[in-house]
Design a protein around this motif. Structure first.
Motif, PDB file in Angstrom:
ATOM      1  N   PRO A  14     -10.285   4.645  38.619  1.00  0.00           N
ATOM      2  CA  PRO A  14     -10.653   5.296  39.886  1.00  0.00           C
ATOM      3  C   PRO A  14     -10.234   4.524  41.131  1.00  0.00           C
ATOM      4  O   PRO A  14      -9.757   5.119  42.094  1.00  0.00           O
ATOM      5  CB  PRO A  14     -12.180   5.427  39.792  1.00  0.00           C
ATOM      6  CG  PRO A  14     -12.479   5.435  38.334  1.00  0.00           C
ATOM      7  CD  PRO A  14     -11.439   4.546  37.709  1.00  0.00           C
ATOM      8  N   TYR A  15     -10.411   3.196  41.152  1.00  0.00           N
ATOM      9  CA  TYR A  15     -10.036   2.435  42.347  1.00  0.00           C
ATOM     10  C   TYR A  15      -8.536   2.527  42.606  1.00  0.00           C
ATOM     11  O   TYR A  15      -8.097   2.588  43.755  1.00  0.00           O
ATOM     12  CB  TYR A  15     -10.470   0.962  42.225  1.00  0.00           C
ATOM     13  CG  TYR A  15      -9.545   0.115  41.396  1.00  0.00           C
ATOM     14  CD1 TYR A  15      -8.438  -0.500  41.967  1.00  0.00           C
ATOM     15  CD2 TYR A  15      -9.752  -0.059  40.034  1.00  0.00           C
ATOM     16  CE1 TYR A  15      -7.570  -1.267  41.211  1.00  0.00           C
ATOM     17  CE2 TYR A  15      -8.891  -0.826  39.276  1.00  0.00           C
ATOM     18  CZ  TYR A  15      -7.794  -1.424  39.864  1.00  0.00           C
ATOM     19  OH  TYR A  15      -6.931  -2.171  39.106  1.00  0.00           O
ATOM     20  N   ARG A  17      -6.483   5.053  41.680  1.00  0.00           N
ATOM     21  CA  ARG A  17      -6.178   6.403  42.174  1.00  0.00           C
ATOM     22  C   ARG A  17      -6.522   6.525  43.653  1.00  0.00           C
ATOM     23  O   ARG A  17      -5.744   7.062  44.444  1.00  0.00           O
ATOM     24  CB  ARG A  17      -6.949   7.456  41.367  1.00  0.00           C
ATOM     25  CG  ARG A  17      -6.329   7.766  40.029  1.00  0.00           C
ATOM     26  CD  ARG A  17      -6.885   9.040  39.424  1.00  0.00           C
ATOM     27  NE  ARG A  17      -8.334   9.092  39.421  1.00  0.00           N
ATOM     28  CZ  ARG A  17      -9.122   8.718  38.410  1.00  0.00           C
ATOM     29  NH1 ARG A  17      -8.584   8.248  37.302  1.00  0.00           N
ATOM     30  NH2 ARG A  17     -10.429   8.822  38.502  1.00  0.00           N
ATOM     31  N   SER A  18      -7.679   5.990  44.047  1.00  0.00           N
ATOM     32  CA  SER A  18      -8.091   6.045  45.460  1.00  0.00           C
ATOM     33  C   SER A  18      -7.132   5.268  46.345  1.00  0.00           C
ATOM     34  O   SER A  18      -6.761   5.725  47.433  1.00  0.00           O
ATOM     35  CB  SER A  18      -9.504   5.482  45.630  1.00  0.00           C
ATOM     36  OG  SER A  18     -10.435   6.274  44.976  1.00  0.00           O
ATOM     37  N   GLY A  19      -6.734   4.075  45.909  1.00  0.00           N
ATOM     38  CA  GLY A  19      -5.803   3.260  46.688  1.00  0.00           C
ATOM     39  C   GLY A  19      -4.447   3.925  46.836  1.00  0.00           C
ATOM     40  O   GLY A  19      -3.849   3.915  47.925  1.00  0.00           O
ATOM     41  N   GLU A  21      -3.819   7.159  46.709  1.00  0.00           N
ATOM     42  CA  GLU A  21      -3.993   8.291  47.628  1.00  0.00           C
ATOM     43  C   GLU A  21      -4.053   7.822  49.080  1.00  0.00           C
ATOM     44  O   GLU A  21      -3.435   8.421  49.963  1.00  0.00           O
ATOM     45  CB  GLU A  21      -5.265   9.058  47.277  1.00  0.00           C
ATOM     46  CG  GLU A  21      -5.165   9.841  45.996  1.00  0.00           C
ATOM     47  CD  GLU A  21      -6.498  10.415  45.537  1.00  0.00           C
ATOM     48  OE1 GLU A  21      -7.487  10.384  46.320  1.00  0.00           O
ATOM     49  OE2 GLU A  21      -6.556  10.893  44.390  1.00  0.00           O
ATOM     50  N   LEU A  22      -4.806   6.750  49.342  1.00  0.00           N
ATOM     51  CA  LEU A  22      -4.941   6.226  50.697  1.00  0.00           C
ATOM     52  C   LEU A  22      -3.588   5.838  51.285  1.00  0.00           C
ATOM     53  O   LEU A  22      -3.230   6.257  52.384  1.00  0.00           O
ATOM     54  CB  LEU A  22      -5.883   5.017  50.710  1.00  0.00           C
ATOM     55  CG  LEU A  22      -5.948   4.252  52.036  1.00  0.00           C
ATOM     56  CD1 LEU A  22      -6.702   5.051  53.079  1.00  0.00           C
ATOM     57  CD2 LEU A  22      -6.590   2.896  51.838  1.00  0.00           C
ATOM     58  N   TYR A  23      -2.803   5.040  50.545  1.00  0.00           N
ATOM     59  CA  TYR A  23      -1.538   4.566  51.106  1.00  0.00           C
ATOM     60  C   TYR A  23      -0.466   5.635  51.120  1.00  0.00           C
ATOM     61  O   TYR A  23       0.377   5.653  52.032  1.00  0.00           O
ATOM     62  CB  TYR A  23      -1.093   3.266  50.425  1.00  0.00           C
ATOM     63  CG  TYR A  23      -1.936   2.132  50.931  1.00  0.00           C
ATOM     64  CD1 TYR A  23      -1.796   1.665  52.232  1.00  0.00           C
ATOM     65  CD2 TYR A  23      -2.944   1.584  50.154  1.00  0.00           C
ATOM     66  CE1 TYR A  23      -2.608   0.668  52.736  1.00  0.00           C
ATOM     67  CE2 TYR A  23      -3.765   0.578  50.647  1.00  0.00           C
ATOM     68  CZ  TYR A  23      -3.583   0.137  51.943  1.00  0.00           C
ATOM     69  OH  TYR A  23      -4.399  -0.850  52.452  1.00  0.00           O
ATOM     70  N   GLU A  25      -1.095   8.711  51.828  1.00  0.00           N
ATOM     71  CA  GLU A  25      -1.471   9.456  53.046  1.00  0.00           C
ATOM     72  C   GLU A  25      -1.034   8.695  54.304  1.00  0.00           C
ATOM     73  O   GLU A  25      -0.502   9.291  55.246  1.00  0.00           O
ATOM     74  CB  GLU A  25      -2.987   9.707  53.059  1.00  0.00           C
ATOM     75  CG  GLU A  25      -3.447  10.570  54.204  1.00  0.00           C
ATOM     76  CD  GLU A  25      -2.900  11.982  54.157  1.00  0.00           C
ATOM     77  OE1 GLU A  25      -2.681  12.557  55.246  1.00  0.00           O
ATOM     78  OE2 GLU A  25      -2.662  12.517  53.056  1.00  0.00           O
ATOM     79  N   GLU A 121      -1.564  -0.895  37.376  1.00  0.00           N
ATOM     80  CA  GLU A 121      -2.131   0.069  38.325  1.00  0.00           C
ATOM     81  C   GLU A 121      -2.484  -0.614  39.645  1.00  0.00           C
ATOM     82  O   GLU A 121      -2.282  -0.048  40.715  1.00  0.00           O
ATOM     83  CB  GLU A 121      -3.364   0.744  37.730  1.00  0.00           C
ATOM     84  CG  GLU A 121      -3.017   1.665  36.571  1.00  0.00           C
ATOM     85  CD  GLU A 121      -4.219   2.408  36.034  1.00  0.00           C
ATOM     86  OE1 GLU A 121      -5.226   2.545  36.747  1.00  0.00           O
ATOM     87  OE2 GLU A 121      -4.135   2.874  34.890  1.00  0.00           O
ATOM     88  N   VAL A 125      -0.871  -0.179  43.788  1.00  0.00           N
ATOM     89  CA  VAL A 125      -1.619  -0.124  45.057  1.00  0.00           C
ATOM     90  C   VAL A 125      -1.128  -1.217  46.001  1.00  0.00           C
ATOM     91  O   VAL A 125      -0.881  -0.964  47.187  1.00  0.00           O
ATOM     92  CB  VAL A 125      -3.142  -0.248  44.816  1.00  0.00           C
ATOM     93  CG1 VAL A 125      -3.900  -0.300  46.136  1.00  0.00           C
ATOM     94  CG2 VAL A 125      -3.648   0.908  43.954  1.00  0.00           C
ATOM     95  N   GLU A 129       0.728  -0.715  49.681  1.00  0.00           N
ATOM     96  CA  GLU A 129       0.213  -1.336  50.901  1.00  0.00           C
ATOM     97  C   GLU A 129       1.305  -2.157  51.580  1.00  0.00           C
ATOM     98  O   GLU A 129       1.435  -2.127  52.808  1.00  0.00           O
ATOM     99  CB  GLU A 129      -1.003  -2.215  50.590  1.00  0.00           C
ATOM    100  CG  GLU A 129      -1.757  -2.670  51.831  1.00  0.00           C
ATOM    101  CD  GLU A 129      -1.155  -3.853  52.575  1.00  0.00           C
ATOM    102  OE1 GLU A 129      -1.456  -4.033  53.765  1.00  0.00           O
ATOM    103  OE2 GLU A 129      -0.382  -4.613  51.960  1.00  0.00           O
TER     104      GLU A 129
END
Length: 146
Positions: A14-15, A17-19, A21-23, A25, A121, A125, A129
């Motif tokens: 999950p972390y 996938r969130s990271g 998606e954030l970057y 975006e 993974e 991320v 970044e």
């Protein structure tokens, strides 16, 4: 310059996938950055898929045996690629077993994100970044602080 990020399998944690998606975006308005996944598998199969998917690109393989560049050093490489009129750069992230020697030989740059072994993974991320950070440096944004 277009950026292609190729990674083995979509993040399942999950972390991560969130990271991602954030970057993704944050990168959307800054330039052409495409994220694609290849099917997971053994080292040789994944390396072959990454090489095929990155044909015609300047290749950067992420590998713990690579050069450990600072953000500013990676920015300088990026500027060199722009001066050379490189049209597309592909960043390659392998599966849990990493890349084979054939892929590392085909890469213009073998880059490590630190001297420690990093879960692939998390490496995705961190790479996204850094791509975002370099875009902000090139744009003169205050995001990066030396």
């Amino acid at each position: 310059m277009d950026i292609l990020v190729l990674a083995a399998a979509k993040p399942s944690l999950p972390y991560a996938r969130s990271g991602v998606e954030l970057y993704c975006e944050r990168l959307r308005p800054l330039g052409k950055v495409e994220l694609r996944y290849v099917r997971d598998g053994g080292r040789d199969e994944v390396s072959a898929r990454l090489l095929k998917a990155s044909e015609g690109c300047l290749r950067v393989a992420l590998d713990e045996r690579g050069q450990n560049l600072t953000t500013r050093e990676l920015e300088a490489k990026w500027r060199q690629w722009q001066l050379r009129a490189v049209k597309r750069v592909a960043f390659l992230i392998g599966a849990a077993e990493g890349h084979n020697e054939a892929l590392r030989r085909e890469a213009e740059l073998v880059l490590c994100l630190g001297r420690h072994t990093m879960q692939h993974e998390l490496a995705l991320v961190v790479l996204l970044e850094q791509i975002y950070r370099i875009h902000t440096l090139l744009a003169g944004s205050p995001y990066h602080r030396d």
